[in-house]
Design a protein around this motif. Structure first.
Motif, PDB file in Angstrom:
ATOM      1  N   THR A 105       0.832  -1.204   0.000  1.00 57.20           N
ATOM      2  CA  THR A 105       0.000   0.000   0.000  1.00 57.20           C
ATOM      3  C   THR A 105       0.869   1.257   0.000  1.00 57.20           C
ATOM      4  OG1 THR A 105      -1.756  -1.175   1.155  1.00 57.20           O
ATOM      5  CG2 THR A 105      -1.834   1.235   1.219  1.00 57.20           C
ATOM      6  N   GLY A 161       6.233   9.857   2.680  1.00 56.47           N
ATOM      7  CA  GLY A 161       5.998   8.587   1.990  1.00 56.47           C
ATOM      8  C   GLY A 161       7.267   7.786   1.823  1.00 56.47           C
ATOM      9  N   ILE A 199      -4.339   4.547   6.836  1.00 55.39           N
ATOM     10  CA  ILE A 199      -3.841   3.431   6.020  1.00 55.39           C
ATOM     11  C   ILE A 199      -3.494   2.238   6.905  1.00 55.39           C
ATOM     12  CG2 ILE A 199      -1.968   2.639   4.513  1.00 55.39           C
ATOM     13  CD1 ILE A 199      -1.918   5.526   3.348  1.00 55.39           C
ATOM     14  N   ARG A 257       2.373   2.058  -3.330  1.00 59.22           N
ATOM     15  CA  ARG A 257       1.437   2.778  -4.206  1.00 59.22           C
ATOM     16  C   ARG A 257       1.220   4.223  -3.758  1.00 59.22           C
ATOM     17  NH1 ARG A 257      -1.440  -1.898  -3.407  1.00 59.22           N
ATOM     18  NH2 ARG A 257      -2.905  -0.817  -2.033  1.00 59.22           N
ATOM     19  N   GLU A 258       1.227   4.471  -2.466  1.00 55.38           N
ATOM     20  CA  GLU A 258       0.880   5.779  -1.910  1.00 55.38           C
ATOM     21  C   GLU A 258       2.076   6.703  -1.664  1.00 55.38           C
ATOM     22  OE1 GLU A 258      -2.194   6.996  -1.479  1.00 55.38           O
ATOM     23  OE2 GLU A 258      -2.976   5.149  -2.355  1.00 55.38           O
ATOM     24  N   HIS A 268       2.073  10.185  -3.377  1.00 53.82           N
ATOM     25  CA  HIS A 268       0.981  11.008  -2.846  1.00 53.82           C
ATOM     26  C   HIS A 268       1.329  11.534  -1.455  1.00 53.82           C
ATOM     27  CE1 HIS A 268      -3.012  12.387  -1.847  1.00 53.82           C
ATOM     28  NE2 HIS A 268      -3.057  11.564  -0.820  1.00 53.82           N
TER      29      HIS A 268
END
Length: 181
Positions: free
Chosen positions: A13, A34, A169, A16-17, A20
């Protein structure tokens, strides 16, 4: 439901994040939230023995590694030996507030974590996720009182706190792993 599956899914996860989260952090901090989280989670997901949460803390380093590691320790204990999740997250929240000298309303990860812990008192992880998401969203109009965000223009007002996003998350990933078990 295993500790390993939680950390592997969490790593996926955050992979992917990452961009962002870095973008969110760039608006109110140094732009590496991140990347820092992913660095720690890469080590945690690959750890073969011992505490994956502690592997995260060592690899991510700095204050954020310690603070987020406290949450991961609670989740890891819950998955590994059935430790009470509410108690563990409450302890993590209390330590984060103490170490970071932060409280709800200061535009931090605690704005998501504290309401999640309160909602989890009833044992409902879905309610905790909903409360954490509302707490995350509540950070947008806030002016930061702690951390790097307090030094940017208007204390980051108008931007969501990336740490609060990460708390959500964590909880969403925990729910996914529990549902898959």
């Amino acid at each position: 439901m295993t500790v390993e599956s939680f950390f592997v899914r969490l790593h996926e996860t955050f992979t992917r994040e990452m961009a962002h989260l870095n973008t969110l952090d760039a608006a109110i901090g140094d732009g590496d939230h991140g990347s820092t989280m992913l660095r720690g989670l890469t080590k945690a997901a690959a750890a073969e023995d011992g505490s994956r949460a502690k592997a995260f803390m060592r690899a991510s380093g700095g204050a954020s590694g310690t603070l987020f590691g406290l949450i991961l320790i609670a989740i890891e204990a819950h998955l590994d030996n059935g430790a009470d999740l509410t108690d563990g997250l409450q302890t993590a929240c209390d330590r984060i507030c103490d170490l970071g000298e932060v409280k709800v309303g200061d535009k931090s990860m605690v704005d998501a974590l504290a309401p999640a812990v309160a909602a989890l008192q009833g044992g409902d992880l879905a309610a905790a996720i909903t409360a954490a998401a509302a707490g995350r969203d509540s950070t947008k109009p806030l002016v930061a009182r702690r951390g790097r965000s307090q030094y940017v223009e208007n204390g980051g007002k108008g931007h969501i706190d990336p740490g609060a996003v990460s708390v959500v998350i964590f909880l969403e990933t925990l729910a996914q792993v529990k549902d898959a078990a």
